[in-house]
Design an enzyme around this catalytic site. Sequence first.
Site, short mmCIF file in Angstrom:
data_model
loop_
_atom_site.label_atom_id
_atom_site.label_comp_id
_atom_site.label_asym_id
_atom_site.label_seq_id
_atom_site.Cartn_x
_atom_site.Cartn_y
_atom_site.Cartn_z
N TYR A 1 -17.71 32.80 43.78
CA TYR A 1 -18.90 33.04 44.61
C TYR A 1 -19.94 31.93 44.41
O TYR A 1 -20.57 31.48 45.36
CB TYR A 1 -19.45 34.40 44.21
CG TYR A 1 -20.57 34.94 45.06
CD1 TYR A 1 -20.33 35.37 46.36
CD2 TYR A 1 -21.86 35.06 44.56
CE1 TYR A 1 -21.36 35.90 47.13
CE2 TYR A 1 -22.89 35.59 45.32
CZ TYR A 1 -22.63 36.00 46.60
OH TYR A 1 -23.64 36.53 47.36
N LYS A 33 -21.30 29.64 47.42
CA LYS A 33 -22.72 29.67 47.81
C LYS A 33 -23.41 28.33 47.55
O LYS A 33 -24.26 27.91 48.34
CB LYS A 33 -23.44 30.81 47.09
CG LYS A 33 -23.01 32.21 47.57
CD LYS A 33 -23.14 32.35 49.09
CE LYS A 33 -23.17 33.79 49.55
NZ LYS A 33 -23.17 33.92 51.03
N1 NAD Z 1 -27.25 41.87 48.70
C1 NAD Z 1 -27.78 40.86 48.03
O1 NAD Z 1 -28.67 41.01 47.19
C2 NAD Z 1 -27.30 39.46 48.30
C3 NAD Z 1 -27.77 38.43 47.48
C4 NAD Z 1 -27.39 37.12 47.75
C5 NAD Z 1 -26.55 36.87 48.81
N2 NAD Z 1 -26.08 37.89 49.58
C6 NAD Z 1 -25.20 37.52 50.70
O2 NAD Z 1 -25.64 38.16 51.89
C7 NAD Z 1 -24.52 38.41 52.74
C8 NAD Z 1 -24.46 39.89 53.11
O3 NAD Z 1 -24.37 40.64 51.93
P1 NAD Z 1 -24.58 42.22 51.87
O4 NAD Z 1 -25.20 42.49 50.54
O5 NAD Z 1 -25.22 42.71 53.12
O6 NAD Z 1 -23.04 42.67 51.78
P2 NAD Z 1 -22.31 43.96 52.38
O7 NAD Z 1 -21.05 44.06 51.60
O8 NAD Z 1 -23.23 45.14 52.42
O9 NAD Z 1 -21.99 43.52 53.88
C9 NAD Z 1 -21.10 42.47 54.18
C10 NAD Z 1 -20.43 42.74 55.51
O10 NAD Z 1 -19.54 41.66 55.79
C11 NAD Z 1 -18.33 42.21 56.30
N3 NAD Z 1 -17.24 41.26 56.07
C12 NAD Z 1 -16.57 41.00 54.93
N4 NAD Z 1 -15.64 40.05 55.14
C13 NAD Z 1 -15.74 39.69 56.44
C14 NAD Z 1 -15.05 38.75 57.26
N5 NAD Z 1 -14.07 37.96 56.80
N6 NAD Z 1 -15.42 38.64 58.56
C15 NAD Z 1 -16.41 39.42 59.08
N7 NAD Z 1 -17.08 40.33 58.35
C16 NAD Z 1 -16.75 40.46 57.05
C17 NAD Z 1 -18.15 43.51 55.55
O11 NAD Z 1 -17.27 44.39 56.21
C18 NAD Z 1 -19.59 44.02 55.49
O12 NAD Z 1 -19.90 44.84 56.60
C19 NAD Z 1 -23.30 37.91 51.98
O13 NAD Z 1 -23.01 36.58 52.36
C20 NAD Z 1 -23.76 37.95 50.54
O14 NAD Z 1 -23.03 37.07 49.73
C21 NAD Z 1 -26.43 39.18 49.35
#
Ligand code: NAD
Length: 318
Positions: free
Chosen positions: A155, A159
């Site tokens: 990851y 990122k």
């Molecule tokens: N939640 C946090 O605090 C946080 C922090 C830093 C970065 N992020 C990043 O933000 C983004 C969203 O994270 P989140 O926390 O909402 O995650 P989440 O798991 O709640 O949602 C992610 C969504 O992406 C979908 N998904 C997974 N693989 C996929 C693919 N190949 N094609 C299309 N859709 C796909 C999943 O089904 C899910 O609905 C991600 O890139 C994550 O790395 C989140």
Amino acid sequence: MSLSGKVAIVTGSGRGLGLAYARELARQGAAVVINDVDADVAAEAVRTIEADGGKAAAVVAPVGSTEVAKQLVQAAVAEYGRLDVLVTNAGILRDKSLLKMTDEDFDAVINVHLRGTFTCVREAFAYFKENGIAGRIITIGSPTGQRGNFGQSNYAAAKAGIVGMVRTWALEMKKAGVTANAVIPVAATAMTKTVPYFQKAVEADERGEAMPAFFRHGLGFGTADDVSGLVAFLASDEAAGITGQAIGAGGDRLQLWTHPEAAATEYREGGWRYEDLVEKFGPLFGGKLQSVGEEFLPLPEELQPEEQPATTAPAKVG
Ligand SMILES: NC(=O)c1ccc[n+]([C@@H]2O[C@H](COP(=O)([O-])OP(=O)(O)OC[C@H]3O[C@@H](n4cnc5c(N)ncnc54)[C@H](O)[C@@H]3O)[C@@H](O)[C@H]2O)c1
């Protein structure tokens, strides 16, 4: 509305942060292509946006490949006649410490985040250039990519790589008037809800209460809606001059990240041989070595998670 007439794609927008971005873009007037691998949440996202009075259509497909990237851009054009904004948000975690991480764990994460961002951005930029559209590319980084985090080699690579691509794209896209930025979010979603450190914050949110200030202010940890305003802003005409940036958002906090710069520079005529480094590296750079990982404040007594060993730092954070 600031985004009326514009069309956006948000990958991975069936739930979590992606859904919040899609809803906010729609609230600001954009028509949105929802994308997810989960057909049920994608359909529900479309219904939610339509119920709010917005426009949305779903493409159920896994981002990563060029074919799916093409399918997304084609869907935006077929449904709404154009594309203005791409948000590459889809993501997964396969956390394991280095010696336990398999090739499959590594490739799966790289494929969705890094390759998925690369292929989707390449298609969108080709479309923007061909049609003279000053489009917006909004990618998603993470504190892990900026600072490193235990158990997240795959990851962190993905990122950090995304932010590296953004700096390159800001240069390559400038002439076309297209901007490329990375949002560095932190929020309570399926990805972070299970981290014991955040338990009290998540529980407060689930009860419909504001999260404690310790989380919202001190750690920049809040709800997905706390991040969505930044995505809509970067998508708007107001942000035409902002490109190549990594911008953090979460809870009450907004942050502009620095790019890597040389922390110290020394010269030696003829270059630096092994013997020179043995002698001089410590005295020159020893006190200037860079820190790694995010710093987490110790949890106050009343915010300690229940039925868990007392913890001072989260095991895993997206
Ligand atoms: N939640 C946090 O605090 C946080 C922090 C830093 C970065 N992020 C990043 O933000 C983004 C969203 O994270 P989140 O926390 O909402 O995650 P989440 O798991 O709640 O949602 C992610 C969504 O992406 C979908 N998904 C997974 N693989 C996929 C693919 N190949 N094609 C299309 N859709 C796909 C999943 O089904 C899910 O609905 C991600 O890139 C994550 O790395 C989140």
